[in-house]
Design a protein around this motif. Structure first.
Motif, PDB file in Angstrom:
ATOM      1  N   ALA A  51      -2.539  -6.689  -1.622  1.00 35.34           N
ATOM      2  CA  ALA A  51      -2.325  -5.867  -0.411  1.00 35.34           C
ATOM      3  C   ALA A  51      -1.823  -4.479  -0.800  1.00 35.34           C
ATOM      4  CB  ALA A  51      -1.364  -6.551   0.565  1.00 35.34           C
ATOM      5  N   TYR A  52      -2.516  -3.880  -1.732  1.00 34.17           N
ATOM      6  CA  TYR A  52      -2.101  -2.600  -2.288  1.00 34.17           C
ATOM      7  C   TYR A  52      -3.061  -1.456  -1.947  1.00 34.17           C
ATOM      8  CZ  TYR A  52      -1.544   1.080  -5.760  1.00 34.17           C
ATOM      9  OH  TYR A  52      -1.405   2.294  -6.365  1.00 34.17           O
ATOM     10  N   THR A  65       6.175   1.596  -5.568  1.00 36.88           N
ATOM     11  CA  THR A  65       4.852   1.044  -5.276  1.00 36.88           C
ATOM     12  C   THR A  65       4.108   0.709  -6.571  1.00 36.88           C
ATOM     13  OG1 THR A  65       4.760   2.396  -3.291  1.00 36.88           O
ATOM     14  CG2 THR A  65       2.700   1.457  -4.040  1.00 36.88           C
ATOM     15  N   SER A 121      -5.830   1.282  -0.659  1.00 43.02           N
ATOM     16  CA  SER A 121      -6.114   1.984   0.589  1.00 43.02           C
ATOM     17  C   SER A 121      -7.628   1.992   0.813  1.00 43.02           C
ATOM     18  CB  SER A 121      -5.529   3.394   0.541  1.00 43.02           C
ATOM     19  OG  SER A 121      -5.939   4.041  -0.627  1.00 43.02           O
ATOM     20  N   GLY A 122      -8.064   2.787   1.785  1.00 42.68           N
ATOM     21  CA  GLY A 122      -9.476   2.700   2.185  1.00 42.68           C
ATOM     22  C   GLY A 122     -10.426   3.525   1.346  1.00 42.68           C
ATOM     23  N   SER A 168      -5.082  11.758  -0.420  1.00 45.31           N
ATOM     24  CA  SER A 168      -6.233  11.412   0.421  1.00 45.31           C
ATOM     25  C   SER A 168      -5.854  11.137   1.875  1.00 45.31           C
ATOM     26  CB  SER A 168      -6.924  10.156  -0.128  1.00 45.31           C
ATOM     27  OG  SER A 168      -7.370  10.368  -1.434  1.00 45.31           O
ATOM     28  N   ARG A 214       0.848  -1.205   0.000  1.00 42.54           N
ATOM     29  CA  ARG A 214       0.000   0.000   0.000  1.00 42.54           C
ATOM     30  C   ARG A 214       0.884   1.256   0.000  1.00 42.54           C
ATOM     31  NH1 ARG A 214      -4.106  -0.331   4.794  1.00 42.54           N
ATOM     32  NH2 ARG A 214      -5.596  -1.153   3.287  1.00 42.54           N
ATOM     33  N   ARG A 215       0.487   2.257  -0.769  1.00 45.79           N
ATOM     34  CA  ARG A 215       1.244   3.510  -0.805  1.00 45.79           C
ATOM     35  C   ARG A 215       1.359   4.114   0.592  1.00 45.79           C
ATOM     36  NH1 ARG A 215      -1.952   6.908  -5.201  1.00 45.79           N
ATOM     37  NH2 ARG A 215      -0.492   8.546  -4.636  1.00 45.79           N
ATOM     38  N   TYR A 260     -14.387   5.263   1.889  1.00 46.59           N
ATOM     39  CA  TYR A 260     -14.674   6.358   0.960  1.00 46.59           C
ATOM     40  C   TYR A 260     -14.954   5.816  -0.434  1.00 46.59           C
ATOM     41  CZ  TYR A 260     -13.178   9.722   4.435  1.00 46.59           C
ATOM     42  OH  TYR A 260     -13.081  10.479   5.576  1.00 46.59           O
ATOM     43  N   ARG A 281      -8.095  12.506   5.023  1.00 47.44           N
ATOM     44  CA  ARG A 281      -9.389  11.867   5.296  1.00 47.44           C
ATOM     45  C   ARG A 281      -9.211  10.381   5.669  1.00 47.44           C
ATOM     46  NH1 ARG A 281     -12.416  10.920  -0.605  1.00 47.44           N
ATOM     47  NH2 ARG A 281     -10.944   9.392  -1.301  1.00 47.44           N
ATOM     48  N   LEU A 282      -8.256   9.707   5.008  1.00 43.67           N
ATOM     49  CA  LEU A 282      -8.061   8.279   5.296  1.00 43.67           C
ATOM     50  C   LEU A 282      -7.577   8.067   6.726  1.00 43.67           C
ATOM     51  CD1 LEU A 282      -6.390   7.049   1.968  1.00 43.67           C
ATOM     52  CD2 LEU A 282      -8.692   6.499   2.784  1.00 43.67           C
ATOM     53  N   LEU A 289     -10.276   8.530   9.281  1.00 45.14           N
ATOM     54  CA  LEU A 289     -11.256   7.443   9.347  1.00 45.14           C
ATOM     55  C   LEU A 289     -10.657   6.138   9.874  1.00 45.14           C
ATOM     56  CD1 LEU A 289     -14.182   6.581   8.656  1.00 45.14           C
ATOM     57  CD2 LEU A 289     -13.390   6.022   6.364  1.00 45.14           C
ATOM     58  N   PHE A 290      -9.401   5.894   9.518  1.00 46.52           N
ATOM     59  CA  PHE A 290      -8.790   4.601   9.851  1.00 46.52           C
ATOM     60  C   PHE A 290      -7.749   4.716  10.972  1.00 46.52           C
ATOM     61  CE2 PHE A 290     -10.261   4.074   5.419  1.00 46.52           C
ATOM     62  CZ  PHE A 290     -11.146   3.022   5.613  1.00 46.52           C
ATOM     63  N   ARG A 340      -4.034   4.134   6.479  1.00 46.75           N
ATOM     64  CA  ARG A 340      -4.622   4.542   5.197  1.00 46.75           C
ATOM     65  C   ARG A 340      -5.719   3.588   4.734  1.00 46.75           C
ATOM     66  NH1 ARG A 340      -2.206   4.986   0.936  1.00 46.75           N
ATOM     67  NH2 ARG A 340      -3.199   6.930   0.310  1.00 46.75           N
ATOM     68  N   GLY A 341      -6.043   2.642   5.596  1.00 46.79           N
ATOM     69  CA  GLY A 341      -7.113   1.702   5.272  1.00 46.79           C
ATOM     70  C   GLY A 341      -7.159   0.627   6.336  1.00 46.79           C
ATOM     71  N   LEU A 342      -8.113  -0.275   6.235  1.00 48.61           N
ATOM     72  CA  LEU A 342      -8.189  -1.395   7.175  1.00 48.61           C
ATOM     73  C   LEU A 342      -6.991  -2.323   6.964  1.00 48.61           C
ATOM     74  CD1 LEU A 342     -11.975  -2.267   6.719  1.00 48.61           C
ATOM     75  CD2 LEU A 342     -10.912  -1.384   8.817  1.00 48.61           C
ATOM     76  N   PRO A 343      -6.585  -3.044   7.992  1.00 51.28           N
ATOM     77  CA  PRO A 343      -5.484  -4.006   7.792  1.00 51.28           C
ATOM     78  C   PRO A 343      -5.909  -5.152   6.874  1.00 51.28           C
ATOM     79  CG  PRO A 343      -6.422  -4.195  10.005  1.00 51.28           C
ATOM     80  CD  PRO A 343      -7.081  -3.014   9.369  1.00 51.28           C
ATOM     81  N   PHE A 344      -4.964  -5.619   6.074  1.00 52.24           N
ATOM     82  CA  PHE A 344      -5.277  -6.742   5.175  1.00 52.24           C
ATOM     83  C   PHE A 344      -5.378  -8.049   5.951  1.00 52.24           C
ATOM     84  CE2 PHE A 344      -3.487  -3.619   2.249  1.00 52.24           C
ATOM     85  CZ  PHE A 344      -4.468  -3.630   1.259  1.00 52.24           C
ATOM     86  N   THR A 345      -6.284  -8.887   5.537  1.00 50.67           N
ATOM     87  CA  THR A 345      -6.431 -10.202   6.138  1.00 50.67           C
ATOM     88  C   THR A 345      -5.198 -11.052   5.811  1.00 50.67           C
ATOM     89  OG1 THR A 345      -8.827 -10.047   5.880  1.00 50.67           O
ATOM     90  CG2 THR A 345      -7.908 -12.270   6.180  1.00 50.67           C
ATOM     91  N   PRO A 399     -10.596  -5.453   4.099  1.00 56.41           N
ATOM     92  CA  PRO A 399     -10.699  -4.291   3.199  1.00 56.41           C
ATOM     93  C   PRO A 399     -11.092  -4.639   1.767  1.00 56.41           C
ATOM     94  CG  PRO A 399      -8.402  -4.728   3.783  1.00 56.41           C
ATOM     95  CD  PRO A 399      -9.234  -5.620   4.643  1.00 56.41           C
TER      96      PRO A 399
END
Lengths: 69, 207
Positions: free
Chosen positions: B56-57, B148, B59-60, A47, A41-42, B99, A50-51, A54-55, A59-64, B19
């Motif tokens: 696994a790249y 990336t 984001s949300g 963004s 993930r970058r 989002y 906002r990311l 929220l998280f 930058r997002g939910l953790p990957f499974t 995600p």
């Protein structure tokens, strides 16, 4: 029989069922991680604000994990 | 889709903590609701690559475009996204714990179809991997040598080389030769590198 043959493919024509897409998740992750291990993930983007709000700083939910796919 | 089903679907998406599943389910729900008004949505960019590769790249945020010529008016968007309790708009929403960005009309050069997943609330269309691969290679080689983007192109190539997604390599070659890209040598190089790692013959090899 080669077990790889049982991995459902996302086809060009037609569609893949939800069940087959789910079934192929682990194999796709394993293939991905052969060439790009870990989370790719970058680290940042426009963004971010906002990311991260929220998280909870991410930058997002953790990957499974792969073994749980 | 009736109101009860929307409520139930929204609860499912909101509770989802994986995600990629969350993104796919939200795409499915939004695609179904927009399709009822005649607009076809397509998942694009990193969100599409994630659903295609599990790399696994992503984001949300979920990026979508419209594939149909017309899109919805601001009032129609407000109505539909309001059904989902979305905040914001008319192009970006916070909805179900993530989002959604609606980027405008889709841009694709490949002659292959959008890939289709029959997801729980309706079909999801995914950007064509032929376009995605050429575009990510372009970004990785030309725009600051993004590691990336390069990893992202590699996972797409790997999953295609292992035939977990079906890729039309002739289309990759054709798209990479288009004036918008002109990056066939870089695509050949990257796919060969991945193929060598996987001990698979590269379908883009010049021979």
């Amino acid at each position: 029989m080669n077990s790889k043959l049982k991995v459902p493919c996302i086809p060009i024509e037609g569609s893949i069922s939800w069940a087959d897409w789910l079934k192929g998740r682990r194999a796709r992750r394993e293939s991905s991680k052969l060439v790009a291990p870990g989370v790719i993930r970058r680290q940042s983007s426009s963004s971010d604000r906002r990311l991260k709000k929220l998280f909870h700083g991410q930058r997002g939910l953790p990957f499974t994990p792969t073994e749980e796919l | 889709m009736d109101a009860n089903k929307i409520v139930s679907a929204l609860a499912d998406v909101t509770a989802e903590q994986d995600p990629t599943l969350k993104s796919a389910k939200l795409a499915s729900l939004c695609s179904a609701l927009w399709a009822e008004r005649g607009v076809e949505l397509v998942v694009v960019g990193g969100s599409a690559i994630e659903i295609l590769t599990e790399g696994a790249y992503a984001s949300g945020d979920l990026d979508m475009c419209h594939a149909t010529k017309s899109t919805l008016t601001v009032a129609e968007r407000k109505e539909i996204m309001g059904l989902l309790g979305a905040k914001g708009g008319p192009r970006n929403w916070q909805v179900a714990g993530m989002y959604l960005d609606l980027l405008g009309p889709v841009e694709s050069f490949a002659h292959t179809p959008y890939r289709r997943v029959e997801a729980p609330y309706g079909s999801i269309l995914l950007m064509k991997p032929e376009d995605l691969l050429v575009e990510r290679v372009l970004v990785s080689f030309y725009l600051g040598e993004s590691e990336t983007a390069r990893d992202c192109a590699k996972v797409l190539a790997a999953v295609a080389l292992r035939k977990e997604i079906e890729m039309n390599w002739d289309e990759v070659r054709r798209v990479a030769n288009r004036p918008e890209y002109r990056n066939l040598p870089q695509c050949v190089q990257l796919v060969k590198e991945v193929a060598d790692e996987l001990k698979i013959e590269s379908p883009l090899h010049p021979d």
